[in-house]
Write a protein that holds these residues in place. Structure first.
Motif: not given
Length: 367
Positions: A123-137
């Motif tokens: 997560a960064l700021g108010d956004e969760s990144y767990v459902d994004r692909p690793f390339s975006e994370r």
């Protein structure tokens, strides 16, 4: 604390593979040898949790302070806590940091400070990144954490399997544990073995010097729990580690097979250690430490007459870092011939270069 991803979080796991994947859909990174750690930061509030979701915050005040100073205001990261001594990671020194006394924690935080290396973004700021692909994370994490120079770091990555192979060989000299491969398109899945790990594996011929019984062993049905292993140095048999992980049937076979070798501790090479009642720096078999409090560490001594070939990943000082795996008996080997000289020593490598990416090749990062 109010973050898009909140504790408890179970980290994503890795399954072992034999070699570095050659396909073009993986990101590769060094496998750090420390404590897996999830970082939750919301302003000045910082929580550190372990692989099994237990709190680590109180044990690493210097890392908490660094996270407050160096990381973005609101972030959730997956990474590793480590302690470096010189140019090597030292897991045993890291273990000493888990202590109930605050005074000792504070002293060790100054004497053997820990650091944190981040390798995934939840997560960064108010956004969760767990459902994004690793390339975006990875891309978002690189942008958010770029320029870190310690004690918080961002792990290096590469998309080149050949470069990952080089890391696998070279970085062991700095105490790293192998290479991790992450599918570029995979989301972050808690407690799922989505990643791949390639670890060092070697063999050694060791002397069987004793055994401990399994926790389910009974007088009616004795079962072997682990074998105590030794190697000779300067004519004396040194304790080098244990071998375990047997089936129930094999545990019963082994304990019966070893009975003719049972001897008294007074007639055993480790008999002189029988006087120790507390933890000691040489990891004498059968003695207690704060890690083993409450466990029965007594062992049955065996005449050191049998040699066993085991698989191991790497050494921590003069002992196997992890449990060694039973391969086969070696009746052709003389126990006294089993010494440390047979063990492969990794070439030393500058840990600072790994952390800084000073020798990172052109275009190597997954971003």
């Amino acid at each position: 604390m109010d973050l898009p991803v909140m504790p408890p979080v179970q980290p994503m796991l890795a399954k072992s593979v034999k070699g570095v994947p050659a396909s073009g859909d993986h990101s590769f990174e060094p496998k750090w040898d420390g404590f897996r750690c999830l970082v939750f930061k919301d302003g000045d509030e910082v929580e550190l949790t372990s692989r099994n979701t237990k709190p680590l915050t109180r044990y690493f005040p210097e890392v908490v302070a660094a996270i407050r100073e160096q990381l973005p205001a609101r972030i959730v990261l997956d990474g590793e806590l480590f302690v470096a001594v010189g140019d090597r990671l030292e897991f045993e020194v890291l273990q000493e940091r888990i202590h109930p006394a605050k005074s000792r924690v504070d002293m060790l935080a100054e004497k053997t400070p820990a650091a944190f290396v981040a390798f995934d973004l939840l997560a960064l700021g108010d956004e969760s990144y767990v459902d994004r692909p690793f390339s975006e994370r990875r891309a978002a994490m690189t942008e958010a954490l770029g320029g870190l120079s310690g004690p918080c770091f961002l792990t290096r990555t590469t998309l080149d399997p050949d470069e990952a192979e080089r890391w696998f060989s070279d970085f062991e000299g700095a105490g790293l544990d192998g290479v991790i491969a992450k599918p570029l398109g995979a989301r972050y899945e808690q407690n799922a073995r989505t990643m791949l790990k390639v670890k060092h594996e070697r063999t050694a011929d060791v002397v069987v010097a004793g055994y401990r019984e399994h926790k389910t062993s009974t007088p009616e049905k004795p079962l072997l729990g682990s074998l105590l292993l030794g190697l000779y140095a300067d004519g004396e048999l040194q304790h080098i580690g244990v071998s375990a992980s047997f089936t129930a049937a094999r545990r019963a076979e082994l304990i019966e097979e070893l009975q003719p070798l049972v001897c008294s501790i007074e007639d055993h090479p480790w008999g002189r250690w029988n006087e120790f009642l507390t933890a000691n720096p040489d990891r004498v078999p059968g003695t207690q430490s704060r890690w083993s409090a409450g466990k029965d560490l007594s062992f049955t001594p065996l005449r050191p007459e049998r040699v066993l070939e085991v698989k191991y990943d790497h050494m921590e000082g003069r002992r196997f870092r992890h449990t060694a795996h039973f391969k086969r008996w070696r009746p052709d080997r003389d126990p006294e011939s089993c010494g440390y000289d047979q063990l492969e020593e990794p070439v030393s490598y500058d840990l600072a270069k790994i952390l800084s990416g000073a020798d990172q090749p052109r275009g190597g990062d997954a971003t």
